[in-house]
Design a protein around this motif. Structure first.
Motif, PDB file in Angstrom:
ATOM      1  N   ASP A 151      32.790  -7.833  44.159  1.00  0.00           N
ATOM      2  CA  ASP A 151      32.013  -6.811  43.447  1.00  0.00           C
ATOM      3  C   ASP A 151      30.662  -7.351  42.996  1.00  0.00           C
ATOM      4  N   ALA A 152      30.641  -8.568  42.471  1.00  0.00           N
ATOM      5  CA  ALA A 152      29.373  -9.147  42.012  1.00  0.00           C
ATOM      6  C   ALA A 152      28.409  -9.333  43.183  1.00  0.00           C
ATOM      7  N   ALA A 153      28.931  -9.746  44.335  1.00  0.00           N
ATOM      8  CA  ALA A 153      28.074  -9.926  45.498  1.00  0.00           C
ATOM      9  C   ALA A 153      27.513  -8.598  45.985  1.00  0.00           C
ATOM     10  N   VAL A 154      28.322  -7.546  45.958  1.00  0.00           N
ATOM     11  CA  VAL A 154      27.846  -6.218  46.343  1.00  0.00           C
ATOM     12  C   VAL A 154      26.702  -5.776  45.442  1.00  0.00           C
ATOM     13  N   VAL A 155      26.840  -6.026  44.144  1.00  0.00           N
ATOM     14  CA  VAL A 155      25.785  -5.645  43.207  1.00  0.00           C
ATOM     15  C   VAL A 155      24.464  -6.313  43.577  1.00  0.00           C
ATOM     16  N   ASP A 158      22.914  -4.780  46.658  1.00  0.00           N
ATOM     17  CA  ASP A 158      22.309  -3.481  46.345  1.00  0.00           C
ATOM     18  C   ASP A 158      20.970  -3.648  45.642  1.00  0.00           C
ATOM     19  N   VAL A 159      20.937  -4.557  44.666  1.00  0.00           N
ATOM     20  CA  VAL A 159      19.701  -4.773  43.897  1.00  0.00           C
ATOM     21  C   VAL A 159      18.600  -5.292  44.807  1.00  0.00           C
ATOM     22  N   CYS A 160      18.913  -6.283  45.612  1.00  0.00           N
ATOM     23  CA  CYS A 160      17.878  -6.901  46.449  1.00  0.00           C
ATOM     24  C   CYS A 160      17.382  -5.952  47.539  1.00  0.00           C
ATOM     25  N   LEU A 161      18.240  -5.067  48.036  1.00  0.00           N
ATOM     26  CA  LEU A 161      17.816  -4.108  49.047  1.00  0.00           C
ATOM     27  C   LEU A 161      16.846  -3.068  48.489  1.00  0.00           C
ATOM     28  N   GLN A 162      16.879  -2.888  47.167  1.00  0.00           N
ATOM     29  CA  GLN A 162      16.027  -1.887  46.540  1.00  0.00           C
ATOM     30  C   GLN A 162      14.760  -2.470  45.923  1.00  0.00           C
ATOM     31  N   PRO A 349      29.663  -8.764  53.041  1.00  0.00           N
ATOM     32  CA  PRO A 349      29.386  -8.871  54.476  1.00  0.00           C
ATOM     33  C   PRO A 349      28.015  -8.335  54.882  1.00  0.00           C
ATOM     34  N   ARG A 350      27.401  -7.531  54.037  1.00  0.00           N
ATOM     35  CA  ARG A 350      26.080  -6.997  54.382  1.00  0.00           C
ATOM     36  C   ARG A 350      24.980  -8.042  54.260  1.00  0.00           C
ATOM     37  N   TRP A 351      25.238  -9.103  53.483  1.00  0.00           N
ATOM     38  CA  TRP A 351      24.192 -10.099  53.263  1.00  0.00           C
ATOM     39  C   TRP A 351      24.093 -11.008  54.492  1.00  0.00           C
ATOM     40  N   PRO A 352      22.869 -11.263  54.977  1.00  0.00           N
ATOM     41  CA  PRO A 352      22.747 -12.134  56.158  1.00  0.00           C
ATOM     42  C   PRO A 352      23.226 -13.545  55.846  1.00  0.00           C
ATOM     43  N   ILE A 364      18.065 -16.210  53.186  1.00  0.00           N
ATOM     44  CA  ILE A 364      17.120 -15.429  52.392  1.00  0.00           C
ATOM     45  C   ILE A 364      17.025 -14.041  53.039  1.00  0.00           C
ATOM     46  N   LEU A 365      17.289 -13.016  52.266  1.00  0.00           N
ATOM     47  CA  LEU A 365      17.194 -11.644  52.760  1.00  0.00           C
ATOM     48  C   LEU A 365      15.725 -11.317  52.991  1.00  0.00           C
ATOM     49  N   GLN A 366      15.369 -10.914  54.198  1.00  0.00           N
ATOM     50  CA  GLN A 366      13.986 -10.608  54.514  1.00  0.00           C
ATOM     51  C   GLN A 366      13.827  -9.096  54.624  1.00  0.00           C
TER      52      GLN A 366
END
Length: 367
Positions: A151-155, A158-162, A349-352, A364-366
């Motif tokens: 759950d913490a990773a999902v949060v 979500d934050v970084c994608l926005q 799983p969404r995080w690269p 690092i999410l680009q």
């Protein structure tokens, strides 16, 4: 108002029975009872019961007295019903309910035959032995930790994608805190640094400054007493090749820490394996002196900070959070130790990610 004594008759779970056994193992040697006052210790014993009101206070609003044959919860009248119904009923304890204006410690056993996790009067300090007692998570606790970590990773994803480069650090921290709270997670640490501050501060409390080209978000989230720690980096404009290359090398240091974290290892040796990774990865070999590297976690963001002198043994299902860093970059996840490969708990799983040695590690999410 006179003190009330109430007996709550419920079946004690296997988890709580196991933990009561660990506490009672500390009796003897002149001790008749163990008094648990720290909110973190009570959460551990009770399977997640919350006795904190002020999150900054070490002591909760209830104390648990464990003797060889019984358990008593001591608390104030304004807390008792909620705690019995929602938090501590699983202890099947006798309850000692005080007036709200009564000093809690006045109703607790005291003297040299009493051990406690938060010393008062002339009781024996058992903070160290109790920390050791909770190092190895029960299977049920491990499942709770897995759910918390996910759950913490999902949060953070979500934050970084926005995020946008013109967002403030405060806005990013607020989004992380809100996302955690929506999942029943207390945001006990929320750090954010944008591109301007990243090279200078390794514990960056958020400010009004804009995120800019590159940002780091760090959270420690608590649910049912357990704390998940993780760090994520996001590039809000094309990532310079030099930064990507330095981060790749830092991932190897991170894996040096986590790959060495297995049941039976000595924590000081794990620390040396990770700290030595800086030089092997082409960084200054003394880089580890500039920030702590993490250590055991669980019911505290860090139960204690690991050093080369840490002589404790890593136990099965013991949680750790290592956080190697260099100027402007950090890697951090919460893991569980096993006989083989450490289990990373804070995964979305969404995080690269990419394999680094035996582990998949976050990139690092680009954007």
């Amino acid at each position: 108002m006179q003190r009330r004594r109430v007996r709550i008759l419920r079946v004690v779970s296997a988890e709580i029975s196991e933990k009561l056994g660990r506490v009672r193992a500390l009796l003897g040697g002149g001790l008749d009872s163990v008094v648990l006052r720290r909110a973190a210790t009570v959460a551990w014993l009770s399977g997640g019961g919350r006795t904190h009101i002020d999150s900054t206070a070490a002591a909760g609003v209830a104390a648990v007295v464990v003797r060889a044959d019984d358990v008593t919860v001591v608390t104030a009248v304004n807390e008792a019903d909620r705690l019995a119904q929602e938090e501590l009923g699983g202890l099947a304890a006798e309850w000692s309910v005080l007036s709200w204006d009564t000093d809690l410690t006045s109703a607790l056993p005291a003297g040299p035959r009493v051990g406690t996790d938060l010393p008062y009067a002339d009781c024996r300090d058992l903070a160290g032995p109790l920390e050791a007692a909770r190092r190895s998570l029960t299977p049920v606790e491990a499942d709770r930790y897995r759910a918390l970590g996910a759950d913490a990773a999902v949060v953070l994803t979500d934050v970084c994608l926005q995020m946008r480069s013109d967002h403030s650090e405060w806005a990013a921290a607020a989004a992380a805190a809100a996302g955690l709270l929506e999942r029943g997670i207390d945001p006990i640490v929320a750090l954010v640094a944008g591109a301007e501050r990243l090279p200078h501060h390794r514990h960056p409390l958020p400010t009004a400054g804009a995120l800019g080209d590159l940002a780091m978000v760090v959270v420690c989230g608590r649910r049912q007493g357990l704390i998940a720690s993780l760090t994520r980096m996001v590039a809000l404009r094309p990532l310079p090749s030099e930064t990507a290359e330095r981060y790749d090398r830092l991932l190897q240091v991170d894996v040096d820490f986590n790959d060495a974290t297995h049941t039976g290892a000595i924590v000081g040796e794990v620390f040396l394996a990770g700290a030595g990774g800086y030089g092997r990865a082409g960084f200054d070999p003394e880089e580890w002196h500039l920030h702590h590297q993490g250590g055991p976690t669980g019911y505290a963001a860090r139960e204690w900070l690991a050093t080369a002198d840490s002589n404790a043994m890593v136990e099965e299902r013991q949680p750790f959070a290592w956080n190697p860093s260099v100027a402007g970059l950090k890697v951090e996840d919460t893991v569980l130790a096993h006989a083989g490969l450490a289990e990373v708990l804070t995964v979305d799983p969404r995080w690269p990610a990419r394999p680094v040695g035996p582990l998949a590690r976050p990139l690092i999410l680009q954007r």
